[in-house]
Design a protein around this motif. Structure first.
Motif, short mmCIF file in Angstrom:
data_model
loop_
_atom_site.label_atom_id
_atom_site.label_comp_id
_atom_site.label_asym_id
_atom_site.label_seq_id
_atom_site.Cartn_x
_atom_site.Cartn_y
_atom_site.Cartn_z
N GLU A 150 0.85 -1.19 0.00
CA GLU A 150 0.00 0.00 0.00
C GLU A 150 0.89 1.24 0.00
O GLU A 150 1.82 1.34 0.79
CB GLU A 150 -0.93 0.00 1.23
CG GLU A 150 -2.08 -0.97 1.11
CD GLU A 150 -3.24 -0.59 2.03
OE1 GLU A 150 -3.28 0.57 2.49
OE2 GLU A 150 -4.09 -1.45 2.27
N ARG A 151 0.58 2.16 -0.88
CA ARG A 151 1.36 3.39 -1.02
C ARG A 151 0.42 4.59 -1.01
O ARG A 151 -0.74 4.48 -1.39
CB ARG A 151 2.18 3.38 -2.31
CG ARG A 151 3.20 2.24 -2.40
CD ARG A 151 4.29 2.39 -1.37
NE ARG A 151 5.32 1.37 -1.53
CZ ARG A 151 6.42 1.31 -0.80
NH1 ARG A 151 6.63 2.23 0.15
NH2 ARG A 151 7.30 0.35 -0.98
N THR A 152 0.95 5.74 -0.61
CA THR A 152 0.14 6.95 -0.51
C THR A 152 0.69 8.03 -1.42
O THR A 152 1.90 8.24 -1.51
CB THR A 152 0.12 7.47 0.94
OG1 THR A 152 -0.43 6.46 1.79
CG2 THR A 152 -0.73 8.73 1.06
N ASN A 154 0.06 12.16 -2.22
CA ASN A 154 -0.56 13.44 -1.89
C ASN A 154 -0.60 14.32 -3.12
O ASN A 154 0.41 14.47 -3.81
CB ASN A 154 0.22 14.17 -0.79
CG ASN A 154 0.01 13.55 0.58
OD1 ASN A 154 -0.93 12.79 0.80
ND2 ASN A 154 0.89 13.87 1.52
N ASN A 186 -3.27 4.80 -2.23
CA ASN A 186 -4.17 5.61 -1.42
C ASN A 186 -3.91 7.07 -1.79
O ASN A 186 -2.80 7.57 -1.59
CB ASN A 186 -3.92 5.38 0.07
CG ASN A 186 -4.17 3.94 0.47
OD1 ASN A 186 -5.19 3.37 0.12
ND2 ASN A 186 -3.23 3.34 1.19
N ASN A 188 -4.62 11.10 -1.61
CA ASN A 188 -5.16 12.25 -0.87
C ASN A 188 -5.18 13.45 -1.81
O ASN A 188 -4.14 13.87 -2.32
CB ASN A 188 -4.28 12.58 0.34
CG ASN A 188 -4.29 11.48 1.38
OD1 ASN A 188 -5.32 10.84 1.63
ND2 ASN A 188 -3.15 11.24 2.00
N ALA A 243 3.48 10.59 2.74
CA ALA A 243 3.20 10.10 1.39
C ALA A 243 4.48 9.57 0.77
O ALA A 243 5.59 9.97 1.13
CB ALA A 243 2.61 11.21 0.53
#
Length: 402
Positions: A150-152, A154, A186, A188, A243
């Motif tokens: 899982e990576r984020t 922004n 993910n 944002n 992030a």
């Protein structure tokens, strides 16, 4: 003999070069100054960053296109203007400086994202202002997608660019969900205003937000970023947003180096101030258009920074310059807003029409978004080439592996 030098190979600059190259007399010369080798339509930079752009069919080589359409591509970047000697000072890819003489100069370099002097934004965020930045973004996203975790991500700014990027990345992540080695993204989407697309009608904002939520994009409204560091952002109220990759897509302005270049008048957003004829206020032989120009209208308003406005100004200026070379007076540019189209994934878009009184959505509106790009292709390459590209792309979509 007159030499018309156009700086910037974006949508507006390329259209002017193509139209002039096919229209001016043979003794006149058209030169396009652009540091890149290939043209990419800027509203699709988010597709390059997400890896969904078809570079084989939707990009264009300036060198070969110029040979077919009557202009010369000079690969370089503008750094100054010597108005007294009518010379453009440029930097070539090898770093050397050079000068290009002109009789008429057209500046159409577009705009860049405005980081509002946010600490660390330039150093730790990716931007989508140039094809090179879009390609660099894809290199990082591609590596991220291969991580299997899982990576984020922004994204600061929920205007058209940030919104389209968020939707495109979310769709890519969804398509790779069945691959056990692919990362789950993910996303944002961070906006300082109280809604996405803050400069659009409320209904359009509501539709866009609803669609993004269906794509599981985390929308953070009324959130201002105070500083950016490696792998994290800090909001003005002290919240930390970590992030793996960070984008900045908030606000626009003309590049800082354009401010008062060559003694030309500019405004607080570094845009060159022009007359309604698109000629700069300080020099009648220098013109500017697109997002790098502050273009007035008769009612006291300014032409908005939209792709359609740049395209229409390009067509107008090309006709104006051809007529001017024949001794005719320049005509003022009158802009009529045709609405706005925002793509949210490859099969959905929303648009406004009739001075924002009508808001449409759906797959057919997404086809309208594609049509705008095809009209750009028609302007620069002609109806036959545009039609051929459409047919080839449809065949490619039918027969390529899923």
């Amino acid at each position: 003999m007159s030499r018309i030098v156009i700086v910037g190979g974006g949508a507006a600059g390329l259209e002017i070069a193509s139209l002039l190259g096919r229209s001016v007399n043979r003794q006149d010369e058209v030169v396009l100054v652009e540091g890149e080798t290939h043209h990419y339509w800027k509203p699709r930079f988010h597709e390059i960053a997400a890896g969904t752009f078809d570079s084989d069919l939707d990009s264009l080589c300036y060198f070969s296109h110029g040979a077919k359409n009557g202009y010369m591509h000079y690969q370089a970047w503008m750094i100054d203007i010597n108005r007294q000697d009518k010379q453009l000072v440029v930097r070539k890819p090898n770093g050397e400086a050079d000068t290009i003489e002109y009789d008429y100069l057209v500046i159409a370099i577009g705009a860049i994202s405005n980081d509002f002097a946010t600490q660390g934004a330039k150093e730790h965020c990716l931007f989508l202002d140039t094809p090179e930045q879009a390609r660099d973004s894809w290199h990082q996203i591609s590596t991220l997608l291969r991580s299997g975790q899982e990576r984020t991500i922004n994204i600061v700014g929920a205007g058209a660019t940030g919104l389209e990027l968020a939707a495109e990345l979310a769709k890519v992540s969804a398509k790779l969900a069945k691959n056990p080695y692919a990362a789950k993204l993910n996303i944002n989407l961070i906006e300082a205003a109280d809604r996405v697309l803050p400069n659009s009608p409320q209904k359009m904002s509501d539709l866009a937000q609803s669609r993004l939520e269906q794509y599981q994009v985390n929308i953070m409204l009324n959130t201002r970023i105070a500083s950016v560091e490696a792998s994290r952002m800090t909001t003005v109220d002290g919240k930390i947003l970590t992030a793996d990759v960070q984008f900045w897509a908030a606000g626009i302005k003309a590049p800082d180096w354009l401010k008062n270049i060559g003694g030309l008048q500019s405004n607080n957003a570094n845009q060159l101030v022009v007359e309604q004829t698109l000629a700069t206020t300080a020099d009648a032989s220098i013109f500017s258009l697109g997002d790098c120009a502050a273009i007035p209208q008769a009612d006291g308003t300014q032409v908005p920074p939209k792709a359609q406005a740049a395209n229409r100004a390009a067509v107008h200026l090309a006709k104006n310059l051809v007529a001017h070379l024949e001794g005719k007076a320049l005509k003022p540019f009158v802009y009529k807003d045709g609405g706005m189209v925002v793509a949210i994934g490859h099969n959905f878009a929303i648009s406004t029409l009739m001075n924002d009184r009508l808001v449409l959505k759906g797959r057919l509106v997404r086809r309208l978004y594609d049509t705008i790009f095809r009209l750009h292709q028609k302007t620069v390459s002609g109806l036959f080439t545009m039609s051929r590209l459409i047919i080839i792309k449809r065949l490619k979509c039918m027969f390529k592996p899923a």
